[in-house]
Design an enzyme around this catalytic site. Structure first.
Site, PDB file in Angstrom:
ATOM      1  N   THR A  56      52.275  33.778  46.268  1.00 13.73           N
ATOM      2  CA  THR A  56      52.959  34.724  47.154  1.00 13.73           C
ATOM      3  C   THR A  56      53.740  33.971  48.220  1.00 13.73           C
ATOM      4  O   THR A  56      54.753  34.463  48.724  1.00 13.73           O
ATOM      5  CB  THR A  56      51.961  35.693  47.788  1.00 13.73           C
ATOM      6  OG1 THR A  56      51.267  36.393  46.751  1.00 13.73           O
ATOM      7  CG2 THR A  56      52.655  36.705  48.684  1.00 13.73           C
ATOM      8  N   TYR A 144      41.128  30.542  40.805  1.00 10.67           N
ATOM      9  CA  TYR A 144      42.052  31.677  40.748  1.00 10.67           C
ATOM     10  C   TYR A 144      42.251  32.043  39.288  1.00 10.67           C
ATOM     11  O   TYR A 144      42.918  31.332  38.539  1.00 10.67           O
ATOM     12  CB  TYR A 144      43.363  31.296  41.422  1.00 10.67           C
ATOM     13  CG  TYR A 144      44.376  32.409  41.591  1.00 10.67           C
ATOM     14  CD1 TYR A 144      44.070  33.741  41.312  1.00 10.67           C
ATOM     15  CD2 TYR A 144      45.656  32.118  42.053  1.00 10.67           C
ATOM     16  CE1 TYR A 144      45.002  34.752  41.476  1.00 10.67           C
ATOM     17  CE2 TYR A 144      46.605  33.113  42.225  1.00 10.67           C
ATOM     18  CZ  TYR A 144      46.271  34.426  41.932  1.00 10.67           C
ATOM     19  OH  TYR A 144      47.211  35.417  42.092  1.00 10.67           O
ATOM     20  N   LYS A 172      38.908  33.968  43.044  1.00 11.80           N
ATOM     21  CA  LYS A 172      39.888  35.022  43.295  1.00 11.80           C
ATOM     22  C   LYS A 172      40.166  35.665  41.941  1.00 11.80           C
ATOM     23  O   LYS A 172      40.720  35.024  41.039  1.00 11.80           O
ATOM     24  CB  LYS A 172      41.173  34.470  43.906  1.00 11.80           C
ATOM     25  CG  LYS A 172      42.248  35.545  44.114  1.00 11.80           C
ATOM     26  CD  LYS A 172      43.562  34.957  44.620  1.00 11.80           C
ATOM     27  CE  LYS A 172      44.633  36.040  44.724  1.00 11.80           C
ATOM     28  NZ  LYS A 172      45.947  35.497  45.140  1.00 11.80           N
ATOM     29  N   VAL A 216      41.613  38.636  48.478  1.00 11.55           N
ATOM     30  CA  VAL A 216      42.783  37.824  48.803  1.00 11.55           C
ATOM     31  C   VAL A 216      43.966  38.710  48.454  1.00 11.55           C
ATOM     32  O   VAL A 216      44.277  38.929  47.290  1.00 11.55           O
ATOM     33  CB  VAL A 216      42.820  36.507  48.016  1.00 11.55           C
ATOM     34  CG1 VAL A 216      44.072  35.720  48.384  1.00 11.55           C
ATOM     35  CG2 VAL A 216      41.570  35.680  48.292  1.00 11.55           C
TER      36      VAL A 216
END
Length: 306
Positions: A56, A144, A172, A216
């Site tokens: 992001t 992740y 995550k 998150v």
């Protein structure tokens, strides 16, 4: 039947973390003062952690020195008040190890390491990759898991194997498989175990309800206080309040996460709120159009965020 006492939630990186956007100047340069101001605003709004230089944050377009500059600047701005986690993963293990060691020198509190993308390694390759990163520094690691972008999911077996490493402390989860997540949490969760963080804003409540540590989030750029309230409500067993917050935020989740790429729309949202000077993104992303921004504003008003 005896009453069931809820287990304490293990939160190694806090509860509400924003996957922070990276501000740029209008000519495309890294805007360090704007990044520090944004980090301060996000923490003031209710985030107790920030993931910096993640996807992001447009990490694929950041130069090596920009990664280090950005991480050090955010640590300087909010490191005494919030967990700062560095995005450092890519699809080359040696490069990931270099990024992890460089990130450690900036003073961050942990590492977010994405599944290697595109080259589609087998599960043993994933295990060895993450193990190498966990051994490369003294920092705790958040895995992740995002097969929608990485093309490969981390299997339950590999997650459980990695949970045995003392520095692999969290996941995550953007796999969006609630059953698989619950299996790992049941087997490897609890105090000192593998903490789960929702990586999909549409599933934040669902993950929290089954024991996740937090989230998150991208939408938390504009709704950190509401997500902090959601976490507190779930902790207190107040599901009606948590569900009401979830329903209220659905227009914002729709606006930011479904109409085009999330980094594009969240920068437009931040510009609307006066939190960044502009909505510039680096190619191959492109700025939100005026029509998209108009719809975004309506959706944020519908979520009582604007």
């Amino acid at each position: 039947m005896p009453a069931v006492t809820p287990a304490a939630v293990h939160r190694p990186f806090g509860a509400v973390l924003t996957a922070m956007a990276t501000p740029f100047t209008r000519d495309g340069a890294l805007d360090v003062p704007a990044a520090q101001a944004l980090a301060e605003r996000l923490v003031d709004d209710g985030n107790d952690g920030l993931v910096v230089a993640g996807t992001t944050g447009e990490s694929p377009t950041l130069a090596e020195h920009e990664h280090d500059t950005l991480l050090a600047a955010v640590v300087e701005a909010v490191g005494s008040r919030a967990h700062v986690v560095a995005g450092c993963g890519n699809n080359d293990t040696d490069h990931t190890l270099r990024r992890a060691r460089a990130a450690e020198k900036t003073g961050v509190d942990g590492l977010l390491v994405v599944t290697p993308y595109y080259n589609k390694p087998p599960q043993e390759g994933l295990y060895q990759h993450f193990l190498a990163v966990a051994d490369a520094t003294g920092l705790p690691v958040m895995l992740y898991d995002i097969p929608g972008r990485a093309a490969t999911a981390i299997s339950t077996e590999v997650l459980l194997r990695l949970a045995a490493h003392p520095r692999v402390v969290a996941v995550k989860d953007a796999k969006d498989d609630l059953f698989a997540s619950s299996q790992v949490m049941a087997a490897a969760g609890g105090e000192g175990g593998l903490a789960y963080y929702s990586g999909s804003d549409q599933l934040n409540l669902a993950h929290l309800a089954q024991g996740a540590a937090g989230m998150v989030s991208v939408v938390s750029h504009v709704a950190a206080a509401e997500y902090a309230q959601m976490v507190a409500a779930v902790d207190a067993g107040d599901l009606p309040t948590a569900r009401a917050l979830h329903a209220r935020l659905l227009p914002a989740v729709t606006a930011i996460m479904t109409r085009t790429q999330g980094a594009i729309m969240v920068k437009a949202a931040l510009e609307l709120l006066g939190a960044v000077p502009n909505r510039h993104v680096r190619l191959p992303l492109v700025e939100a159009t005026d029509e998209q921004v108009e719809q975004l504003a309506a959706d944020l008003r519908g979520a009582a965020l604007l």
